[in-house]
Design a protein around this motif. Structure first.
Motif, PDB file in Angstrom:
ATOM      1  N   GLY A   1     -12.914  -1.311  -9.051  1.00 24.82           N
ATOM      2  CA  GLY A   1     -13.123  -2.665  -8.594  1.00 24.82           C
ATOM      3  C   GLY A   1     -12.910  -3.550  -9.994  1.00 24.82           C
ATOM      4  O   GLY A   1     -11.886  -3.413 -10.517  1.00 24.82           O
TER       5      GLY A   1
ATOM      6  N   MET B   1       0.926  -1.384  -0.126  1.00 17.78           N
ATOM      7  CA  MET B   1      -0.003  -0.115   0.055  1.00 17.78           C
ATOM      8  C   MET B   1       0.969   1.171  -0.016  1.00 17.78           C
ATOM      9  O   MET B   1       1.765   1.454   0.762  1.00 17.78           O
TER      10      MET B   1
ATOM     11  N   ARG C   1      -3.375   8.507  -1.006  1.00 16.92           N
ATOM     12  CA  ARG C   1      -4.671   9.510  -0.693  1.00 16.92           C
ATOM     13  C   ARG C   1      -4.917  10.231  -2.195  1.00 16.92           C
ATOM     14  O   ARG C   1      -4.720  11.588  -2.004  1.00 16.92           O
TER      15      ARG C   1
ATOM     16  N   ARG D   1      -8.041   0.612  -8.626  1.00 14.50           N
ATOM     17  CA  ARG D   1      -8.455  -0.504  -8.252  1.00 14.50           C
ATOM     18  C   ARG D   1      -9.478  -0.435  -7.080  1.00 14.50           C
ATOM     19  O   ARG D   1     -10.472  -0.960  -7.181  1.00 14.50           O
ATOM     20  N   GLU D   2      -9.193   0.753  -6.346  1.00 10.73           N
ATOM     21  CA  GLU D   2     -10.174   1.195  -5.253  1.00 10.73           C
ATOM     22  C   GLU D   2     -11.459   1.524  -5.877  1.00 10.73           C
ATOM     23  O   GLU D   2     -12.477   1.380  -5.095  1.00 10.73           O
ATOM     24  N   LEU D   3     -11.166   2.282  -6.829  1.00  9.90           N
ATOM     25  CA  LEU D   3     -12.406   3.179  -7.360  1.00  9.90           C
ATOM     26  C   LEU D   3     -13.233   2.312  -8.284  1.00  9.90           C
ATOM     27  O   LEU D   3     -14.467   2.560  -8.263  1.00  9.90           O
TER      28      LEU D   3
ATOM     29  N   GLU E   1      -3.185   1.636  -7.928  1.00  9.94           N
ATOM     30  CA  GLU E   1      -3.726   1.287  -6.658  1.00  9.94           C
ATOM     31  C   GLU E   1      -5.037   2.115  -6.539  1.00  9.94           C
ATOM     32  O   GLU E   1      -6.098   1.356  -6.324  1.00  9.94           O
ATOM     33  N   ARG E   2      -5.069   3.310  -6.652  1.00 12.37           N
ATOM     34  CA  ARG E   2      -6.141   4.034  -6.274  1.00 12.37           C
ATOM     35  C   ARG E   2      -7.402   3.693  -7.648  1.00 12.37           C
ATOM     36  O   ARG E   2      -8.487   3.479  -7.113  1.00 12.37           O
TER      37      ARG E   2
ATOM     38  N   ASP F   1      -0.439   4.531   0.442  1.00 14.95           N
ATOM     39  CA  ASP F   1      -1.140   5.413   1.328  1.00 14.95           C
ATOM     40  C   ASP F   1      -1.000   6.799   0.565  1.00 14.95           C
ATOM     41  O   ASP F   1      -0.584   8.011   1.334  1.00 14.95           O
TER      42      ASP F   1
END
Length: 267
Positions: free
Chosen positions: A81, A1, A5, A77-79, A74-75, A3
């Motif tokens: 899916g 990760m 943000r 993937r979070e947004l 990474e971001r 981090d």
């Protein structure tokens, strides 16, 4: 990760499309593209602010092209899916969009690359003439620093061009983290082209370049056609490194056609 943000702005609902700006500005530079979606419902537009730009804090470690690319992947993937999505990248964001396509593969419907970074420094092939129009009387009223930044990113050095610059470019320039930007400038390219080592991407892709682009040029970008078999390429005249600002109608038309070629979302 990481981090990281990474801040983002969202408009609309439906199939995600991630828009990634370039170096030392922020998501507002890509907002002139948004009218292309006015009569194309069904797209969830996700405008990122890269680390150290706009509303996003810098990365916790040293800023590099690789670190930013990892944070963006990474971001996303979070947004998004597991949803299929499209990606738009301008300048340095174009290099990142290529990395996103390589990382997500067929989950990416396609990409629109606007004056993407391909080579940097002395390896760049830049045009000899980078000014389409110049108003010496108007420019005399600007400071030396204003002339330098304005002249580097716009091809029309006029009062009208200055107005576009002040509206779309300057806010991001004023907000970016200077220390993080200096670190990134020193490590600006990914270790290898994102396309190397991955299968050719079968989605629909768009490449927009500008003949008067003083920062990345247009010739080097044509090599990308070998890696994207369904890529449309346009070289616009009379515009510089921000064609979505200086030639907004032309770029929106190209982006609109590209959107229509993607698997159409349902509004």
């Amino acid at each position: 990760m990481t981090d990281a943000r990474i801040w983002h702005a969202e408009f609309g609902h439906g199939t995600p499309i991630v828009l990634i700006h370039g170096y030392t500005i922020d998501h507002r530079l890509l907002l002139p593209l948004d009218p292309a979606f006015a009569d194309r419902p069904g797209w969830r537009r996700i405008y990122l602010d890269l680390p150290g730009h706009g509303n996003s804090p810098r990365l916790p470690g040293r800023t590099s092209a690789t670190a930013v690319a990892d944070a963006v992947v990474e971001r996303i993937r979070e947004l998004v899916g597991q949803e299929r999505f499209a990606v738009v990248g301008q300048s340095f964001g174009g290099q990142l969009a290529r990395a996103v396509t390589a990382a997500f593969g067929e989950q990416v419907l396609g990409s629109a690359l606007i004056v993407p970074v391909v080579r940097w420094g002395t390896d760049r092939t830049l045009p000899e003439e980078t000014v389409a129009e110049r108003d010496e009387e108007f420019l005399a009223g600007l400071s030396t620093s204003e002339q330098q930044v304005f002249g580097a990113v716009m091809a029309r050095h006029t009062k009208t061009g200055w107005g576009l610059y002040r509206r779309h470019v300057a806010p991001g320039w004023d907000a970016h983290d200077r220390t993080a930007a200096a670190e990134l400038e020193a490590d600006f390219l990914l270790p290898e082209w994102p396309e190397h080592g991955v299968p050719a991407h079968g989605g629909r892709h768009l490449l927009v370049t500008a003949r008067q682009d003083a920062l990345v040029g247009w010739r080097d970008q044509l090599a990308l056609l070998d890696h994207y078999p369904r890529m449309t390429a346009a070289v616009l005249d009379g515009t510089g490194h921000n064609p979505q600002v200086e030639s907004a109608d032309a770029v929106r038309e190209l982006v609109g056609r590209w959107l229509d070629e993607l698997a159409p979302p349902r509004g």
